[in-house]
Design a protein around this motif. Structure first.
Motif, PDB file in Angstrom:
ATOM      1  N   ARG A 150       0.852  -1.187   0.000  1.00  0.00           N
ATOM      2  CA  ARG A 150       0.000   0.000   0.000  1.00  0.00           C
ATOM      3  C   ARG A 150       0.891   1.241   0.000  1.00  0.00           C
ATOM      4  NH1 ARG A 150      -5.160   1.296   1.838  1.00  0.00           N
ATOM      5  NH2 ARG A 150      -5.438  -0.822   2.624  1.00  0.00           N
ATOM      6  N   ILE A 151       0.492   2.230  -0.773  1.00  0.00           N
ATOM      7  CA  ILE A 151       1.209   3.498  -0.810  1.00  0.00           C
ATOM      8  C   ILE A 151       0.194   4.627  -0.661  1.00  0.00           C
ATOM      9  CG2 ILE A 151       2.550   5.091  -2.248  1.00  0.00           C
ATOM     10  CD1 ILE A 151       4.063   2.772  -3.370  1.00  0.00           C
ATOM     11  N   ILE A 152       0.476   5.524   0.270  1.00  0.00           N
ATOM     12  CA  ILE A 152      -0.370   6.693   0.510  1.00  0.00           C
ATOM     13  C   ILE A 152       0.454   7.937   0.190  1.00  0.00           C
ATOM     14  CG2 ILE A 152      -1.691   7.986   2.224  1.00  0.00           C
ATOM     15  CD1 ILE A 152      -1.968   5.276   3.735  1.00  0.00           C
ATOM     16  N   VAL A 153      -0.051   8.741  -0.721  1.00  0.00           N
ATOM     17  CA  VAL A 153       0.632   9.968  -1.134  1.00  0.00           C
ATOM     18  C   VAL A 153      -0.102  11.156  -0.526  1.00  0.00           C
ATOM     19  CG1 VAL A 153       1.472  11.358  -3.057  1.00  0.00           C
ATOM     20  CG2 VAL A 153       1.265   8.866  -3.306  1.00  0.00           C
ATOM     21  N   TRP A 168      -3.484   4.043  -2.328  1.00  0.00           N
ATOM     22  CA  TRP A 168      -3.385   3.011  -3.371  1.00  0.00           C
ATOM     23  C   TRP A 168      -3.122   1.637  -2.763  1.00  0.00           C
ATOM     24  CZ3 TRP A 168      -3.892   3.705  -8.662  1.00  0.00           C
ATOM     25  CH2 TRP A 168      -3.889   5.012  -9.139  1.00  0.00           C
ATOM     26  N   THR A 169      -3.831   0.641  -3.275  1.00  0.00           N
ATOM     27  CA  THR A 169      -3.505  -0.776  -3.072  1.00  0.00           C
ATOM     28  C   THR A 169      -3.516  -1.427  -4.454  1.00  0.00           C
ATOM     29  OG1 THR A 169      -5.751  -1.623  -2.859  1.00  0.00           O
ATOM     30  CG2 THR A 169      -4.738  -0.679  -0.875  1.00  0.00           C
ATOM     31  N   PRO A 170      -3.083  -2.669  -4.580  1.00  0.00           N
ATOM     32  CA  PRO A 170      -3.133  -3.303  -5.905  1.00  0.00           C
ATOM     33  C   PRO A 170      -4.547  -3.410  -6.471  1.00  0.00           C
ATOM     34  CG  PRO A 170      -1.631  -4.495  -4.479  1.00  0.00           C
ATOM     35  CD  PRO A 170      -2.335  -3.499  -3.611  1.00  0.00           C
ATOM     36  N   THR A 171      -5.558  -3.368  -5.625  1.00  0.00           N
ATOM     37  CA  THR A 171      -6.930  -3.523  -6.116  1.00  0.00           C
ATOM     38  C   THR A 171      -7.798  -2.298  -5.898  1.00  0.00           C
ATOM     39  OG1 THR A 171      -7.558  -4.518  -3.992  1.00  0.00           O
ATOM     40  CG2 THR A 171      -6.906  -6.019  -5.789  1.00  0.00           C
ATOM     41  N   GLY A 172      -7.328  -1.323  -5.123  1.00  0.00           N
ATOM     42  CA  GLY A 172      -8.168  -0.187  -4.808  1.00  0.00           C
ATOM     43  C   GLY A 172      -7.444   1.142  -4.881  1.00  0.00           C
ATOM     44  N   PHE A 173      -8.249   2.210  -5.036  1.00  0.00           N
ATOM     45  CA  PHE A 173      -7.708   3.571  -5.087  1.00  0.00           C
ATOM     46  C   PHE A 173      -8.755   4.526  -4.528  1.00  0.00           C
ATOM     47  CE2 PHE A 173      -7.650   7.557  -7.690  1.00  0.00           C
ATOM     48  CZ  PHE A 173      -6.624   8.164  -6.985  1.00  0.00           C
ATOM     49  N   ARG A 174      -8.345   5.350  -3.578  1.00  0.00           N
ATOM     50  CA  ARG A 174      -9.243   6.347  -3.002  1.00  0.00           C
ATOM     51  C   ARG A 174      -8.561   7.700  -2.956  1.00  0.00           C
ATOM     52  NH1 ARG A 174     -11.023   4.344   2.809  1.00  0.00           N
ATOM     53  NH2 ARG A 174      -8.749   4.196   3.002  1.00  0.00           N
ATOM     54  N   ARG A 175      -9.370   8.745  -3.114  1.00  0.00           N
ATOM     55  CA  ARG A 175      -8.934  10.103  -2.835  1.00  0.00           C
ATOM     56  C   ARG A 175      -9.613  10.537  -1.542  1.00  0.00           C
ATOM     57  NH1 ARG A 175      -9.851  11.560  -8.590  1.00  0.00           N
ATOM     58  NH2 ARG A 175      -7.835  11.542  -9.655  1.00  0.00           N
ATOM     59  N   LEU A 176      -8.825  11.129  -0.635  1.00  0.00           N
ATOM     60  CA  LEU A 176      -9.344  11.525   0.671  1.00  0.00           C
ATOM     61  C   LEU A 176      -9.062  12.997   0.918  1.00  0.00           C
ATOM     62  CD1 LEU A 176      -7.893   8.510   2.709  1.00  0.00           C
ATOM     63  CD2 LEU A 176     -10.128   8.651   1.602  1.00  0.00           C
ATOM     64  N   ASP A 177      -9.966  13.654   1.669  1.00  0.00           N
ATOM     65  CA  ASP A 177      -9.716  15.043   2.023  1.00  0.00           C
ATOM     66  C   ASP A 177      -8.857  15.093   3.285  1.00  0.00           C
ATOM     67  OD1 ASP A 177     -11.331  14.540   4.204  1.00  0.00           O
ATOM     68  OD2 ASP A 177     -13.054  15.643   3.431  1.00  0.00           O
ATOM     69  N   TYR A 178      -8.655  16.288   3.825  1.00  0.00           N
ATOM     70  CA  TYR A 178      -7.715  16.448   4.940  1.00  0.00           C
ATOM     71  C   TYR A 178      -8.183  15.751   6.204  1.00  0.00           C
ATOM     72  CZ  TYR A 178     -10.723  20.002   7.110  1.00  0.00           C
ATOM     73  OH  TYR A 178     -11.756  20.674   7.712  1.00  0.00           O
ATOM     74  N   GLY A 187     -16.167   8.353 -12.716  1.00  0.00           N
ATOM     75  CA  GLY A 187     -15.900   7.156 -13.503  1.00  0.00           C
ATOM     76  C   GLY A 187     -15.384   5.979 -12.708  1.00  0.00           C
ATOM     77  N   ASN A 188     -15.241   6.138 -11.396  1.00  0.00           N
ATOM     78  CA  ASN A 188     -14.740   5.043 -10.565  1.00  0.00           C
ATOM     79  C   ASN A 188     -15.501   5.008  -9.238  1.00  0.00           C
ATOM     80  OD1 ASN A 188     -13.230   2.982  -9.443  1.00  0.00           O
ATOM     81  ND2 ASN A 188     -11.329   4.150  -9.281  1.00  0.00           N
ATOM     82  N   PRO A 189     -16.795   4.727  -9.276  1.00  0.00           N
ATOM     83  CA  PRO A 189     -17.602   4.762  -8.051  1.00  0.00           C
ATOM     84  C   PRO A 189     -17.224   3.680  -7.055  1.00  0.00           C
ATOM     85  CG  PRO A 189     -18.852   3.821  -9.868  1.00  0.00           C
ATOM     86  CD  PRO A 189     -17.575   4.350 -10.465  1.00  0.00           C
ATOM     87  N   ASP A 190     -16.627   2.591  -7.518  1.00  0.00           N
ATOM     88  CA  ASP A 190     -16.276   1.484  -6.626  1.00  0.00           C
ATOM     89  C   ASP A 190     -14.876   1.604  -6.034  1.00  0.00           C
ATOM     90  OD1 ASP A 190     -18.753   0.322  -7.153  1.00  0.00           O
ATOM     91  OD2 ASP A 190     -17.974  -0.753  -8.911  1.00  0.00           O
ATOM     92  N   ASN A 191     -14.182   2.705  -6.354  1.00  0.00           N
ATOM     93  CA  ASN A 191     -12.819   2.915  -5.838  1.00  0.00           C
ATOM     94  C   ASN A 191     -11.884   1.772  -6.196  1.00  0.00           C
ATOM     95  OD1 ASN A 191     -13.413   5.399  -4.558  1.00  0.00           O
ATOM     96  ND2 ASN A 191     -14.301   4.316  -2.826  1.00  0.00           N
ATOM     97  N   GLY A 192     -11.979   1.322  -7.435  1.00  0.00           N
ATOM     98  CA  GLY A 192     -11.105   0.246  -7.884  1.00  0.00           C
ATOM     99  C   GLY A 192      -9.818   0.778  -8.485  1.00  0.00           C
ATOM    100  N   ASN A 193      -8.780  -0.028  -8.432  1.00  0.00           N
ATOM    101  CA  ASN A 193      -7.513   0.281  -9.091  1.00  0.00           C
ATOM    102  C   ASN A 193      -7.560  -0.343 -10.479  1.00  0.00           C
ATOM    103  OD1 ASN A 193      -4.901   0.386 -10.082  1.00  0.00           O
ATOM    104  ND2 ASN A 193      -3.923  -0.257  -8.167  1.00  0.00           N
ATOM    105  N   PRO A 194      -7.607   0.446 -11.557  1.00  0.00           N
ATOM    106  CA  PRO A 194      -7.779  -0.115 -12.898  1.00  0.00           C
ATOM    107  C   PRO A 194      -6.577  -0.901 -13.397  1.00  0.00           C
ATOM    108  CG  PRO A 194      -7.325   2.232 -13.041  1.00  0.00           C
ATOM    109  CD  PRO A 194      -7.494   1.924 -11.583  1.00  0.00           C
TER     110      PRO A 194
END
Length: 433
Positions: A150-153, A168-178, A187-194
């Protein structure tokens, strides 16, 4: 199945818990980019009650040493794509501005000891992108440091509420606020990593053992602090003790003498007047600063004369001999960079094929030929070397022309055509009228 931390707020807690490591990396990067004045001011304030009276400036030994050591991408390498069209591969890497990004990343690697490259996609141009992340914006969860899970930027904003996170994970991706609350991704409602993999490539200063964040280099930044404080003390000594102190005897304590080159000083009988020479430690301070500069240059293998302003101009051969200390360092750097390039191509292939299926064949690979170090030779030395290589069969005239003007003749075909043109031109000029 996408597995994230137990709650979004855990991402913020994780990012906050690594503040000390991130602050140290941010400090190193500030020093590299000539922004160490505030740190020097705070060091002076610990010892003196009026630090504002010091004039603070610096000689950036951090960048001088880092740029000297980070030589892997000083000249662009040559990539050979196997099982994949060469021109298409070159176009993709040019679109990413790969050589410039990797040159910058190699210098950040020397500063931070660990960096991460991220491959993305530009929807507008339909080409991949390449960015470098430094430890002051990264959090990584891993078992094997070369294969993080997992990598968090962190993307810091001007205000706290403008800070965002990419998780980021191999299967998921999320954007988070502060606050760690998830933000909608169009275009990515399921928070998947394409991509099915982390689109990141860790790059290490040396082969890691069990730690992702490699230590090292603290002495260089401590030396920069010492030089900055020493220069501030030097200038203070110059300002306060470089001029003689006027003194007089035989006059009353309240009497003020008017003196100067155009005035005569009138003294009573047995009175005296003169200038006392201060015992300014300017020479000692200079010697101490020069000692630190020389010793750090020698410690990091860049040559103790890197900061020697009295050094006379050297020939290319002398420069080559002085750079032998860096040869082993460069060999280690190339070994790490070669492994990184292979992993980078795998990620590029995955990202490109996710957006443009079939662009890069699954069995395609890349080989990298890192450019040899070039000495700043005189024109006579260059011609002698080129002639010797040609006589030995190592070079042809095509190689000599490409070496003389790499920008004008970037490939063998254009250099060959130009040599033919010059040969025909010379033949025509030799025809007697």
């Amino acid at each position: 199945m996408i597995k994230f931390l137990s709650s979004s707020s855990d991402v913020v807690k994780l990012a906050s818990s690594s503040r000390q490591r991130k602050d140290d990396c941010a400090r190193r990067l500030r020093y590299y980019w000539d922004n160490s004045h505030d740190d020097a001011y705070h060091l002076i304030a610990r010892r003196f009650s009026r630090p504002d009276q010091f004039r603070i400036f610096s000689v950036n030994l951090v960048r001088a040493i880092v740029d000297k050591r980070a030589s892997t991408y000083r000249l662009p390498p040559r990539r050979v794509f196997n099982g994949f069209d060469q021109s298409t591969g070159d176009t993709l890497y040019r679109a990413m501005n790969a050589d410039a990004v990797l040159k910058k990343a190699s210098r950040y690697l020397e500063v931070c000891k660990t960096v991460a490259l991220q491959v993305g996609w530009d929807e507008e141009s339909g080409t991949p992108t390449l960015n470098v992340h430094t430890p002051n914006t990264l959090d990584v969860i891993y078992t094997n440091p070369e294969r993080p899970g997992r990598i968090i930027v962190t993307y810091p904003g001007d205000r706290v509420e403008d800070t965002t996170y990419a998780d980021w994970t191999p299967t998921g991706f999320r954007r988070l606020d502060y606050r760690g609350a998830a933000k909608a991704i169009p275009g990515n409602p399921d928070n998947g990593n394409p991509y099915g993999i982390l689109p990141f490539v860790p790059w290490f200063d040396r082969l890691p053992d069990d730690q992702f964040w490699l230590p090292g280099g603290a002495d260089l930044y401590a030396a920069q602090d010492a030089v900055n404080v020493g220069l501030a003390n030097l200038w203070r000594a110059v300002e306060h003790q470089a001029h003689g102190q006027a003194w007089a005897s035989g006059i009353s304590a309240n009497e003020v003498l008017q003196f100067g080159p155009d005035r005569v000083v009138a003294l009573p009988a047995n009175g005296q007047f003169g200038f006392a020479a201060p015992n300014a430690p300017i020479g000692s301070i200079l010697s101490a600063i020069e000692f630190v500069l020389r010793e750090m240059a020698a410690t990091y293998g860049v040559g103790a004369d890197l900061f020697d302003l009295s050094k006379v101009a050297e020939s290319g051969s002398a420069k080559h001999a002085g750079r032998l200390d860096l040869k082993e360092v460069r060999q280690d750097q190339i070994a790490q960079a070669r492994a990184m390039e292979a992993r980078l191509f795998h990620v590029v292939k995955t990202v490109v094929n996710a957006h443009a299926p079939g662009t890069i064949p699954d069995d395609a690979s890349v080989g990298v030929d890192f450019a040899e170090q070039q000495d700043q030779l005189s024109e006579t030395e260059q011609l002698t070397n080129a002639q010797a290589k040609t006589d030995l069969g190592i070079w042809s005239p095509v190689d000599a022309l490409m070496a003389a003007n790499p920008d004008g003749f970037p490939d063998r075909q254009t250099a060959f055509q130009e040599l033919q043109r010059r040969r025909d031109e010379s033949a025509q000029l030799a025809i007697p009228l």
